[in-house]
Write an enzyme that holds these catalytic residues in place. Sequence first.
Site: not given
Ligand code: NAI
Length: 340
Positions: A150, A163
Amino acid sequence: MKNFAGKICFITGGASGAGLGQAKVFGKAGMKVTIADVRQEALDNAVEELVEYGIKREDILAIRADLTNRDEYKAAADKVEEVFGGPPHLLIQTAGVNSFGPIEASTFDDFDWVMGVCLDHVVNGLLIYVPRMIKAYGHKEEFHVATTSSMGAFMAGPTTGPYSAAKAAVNNLMYSYAEALKPYGGGATVLCPGNIRSNIGEAEKYRPEHLRNTGYHISEGTIKTLNAIHAQGIDPVELAEILKEGIENGRIVVLPSRDPSAWAGQLRAQHQIIEDYTLTAAEREEKAKARMEEMRKRFAAAGDGKDAPPPPMWEIPEGGEPFGLARADIEWVDPNKKKK
Ligand code: NAI
């Protein structure tokens, strides 16, 4: 890594958001794609979405696992070898959660949950998979590890402690792996997005039962506000294409734009803030004022847009609440930092 067709890809958090975008893009590039995620229903929906997107059902493997758990991660890795005949050529660790609140109000549960998913699961994947990848592909075939970090890795605010700490650690890990894997013909990339159109705002809803003692004020209203913010983020497929291009070009750090220099101004400002920690408080204040003035001038001059201020990120939507506050019942927290 330049050739993807026919190779194996493993994506954590692949049931949603950025991870699902990556599954679409690398699946379309001809890879056999495993999506591993903690939520079964989201996985089921994601598989259908991938098939609709044009990826062959037999090239998709969905595995439900809590990847913070080493045994569950190992079992997932074994399953991939059983189904696709080997470990991934491309490991993309994207699972992540976030929770906002004053760092001084954080509980062990807040740290364990956020750092568990954002950092520990990444370590699990690297320790389980990298030896298998070297044994299977080292000196012979291209292989690559990537992690979704991130912009938070470069900047720590007072309400993003666990985070930002996890993401900074992930960046450093990937810099280490990028050097370490070179002699074997492997590579490493860390993707550092700003805001993604994803479901991360909903994460609190599936925070594990045993980690629910939070010091933060979390409600339907705070989730609504976060959802409104993330609705303005980059499209996950676009982000995954940027990642793919970065991997193809051997980039270690990938920023969320096809023109990485678009982020250079902001990164420079962040690094300056860190450098300024070495100054006295008075010197720091003086410099901060000068920097603000300089920025105001630059924005007023409306240059080529590269150093333009980001658009206003968010407003509280109807029914939403501000996030980043402490629970109302924590007496010792500054009144301005807690839910009234
Ligand atoms: P999202 O919530 O849509 O997807 C994240 C997925 O990780 C979910 O499907 C969730 O079920 C899964 N997950 C959570 N805990 C888990 C576990 N213990 N074991 C297996 N799977 C697990 O969120 P997003 O935004 O797509 O996140 C993806 C990455 O992007 C993350 O690492 C987040 O920190 C990063 N990120 C997100 C930003 C945003 O604005 N949404 C900005 C910068 C980075």
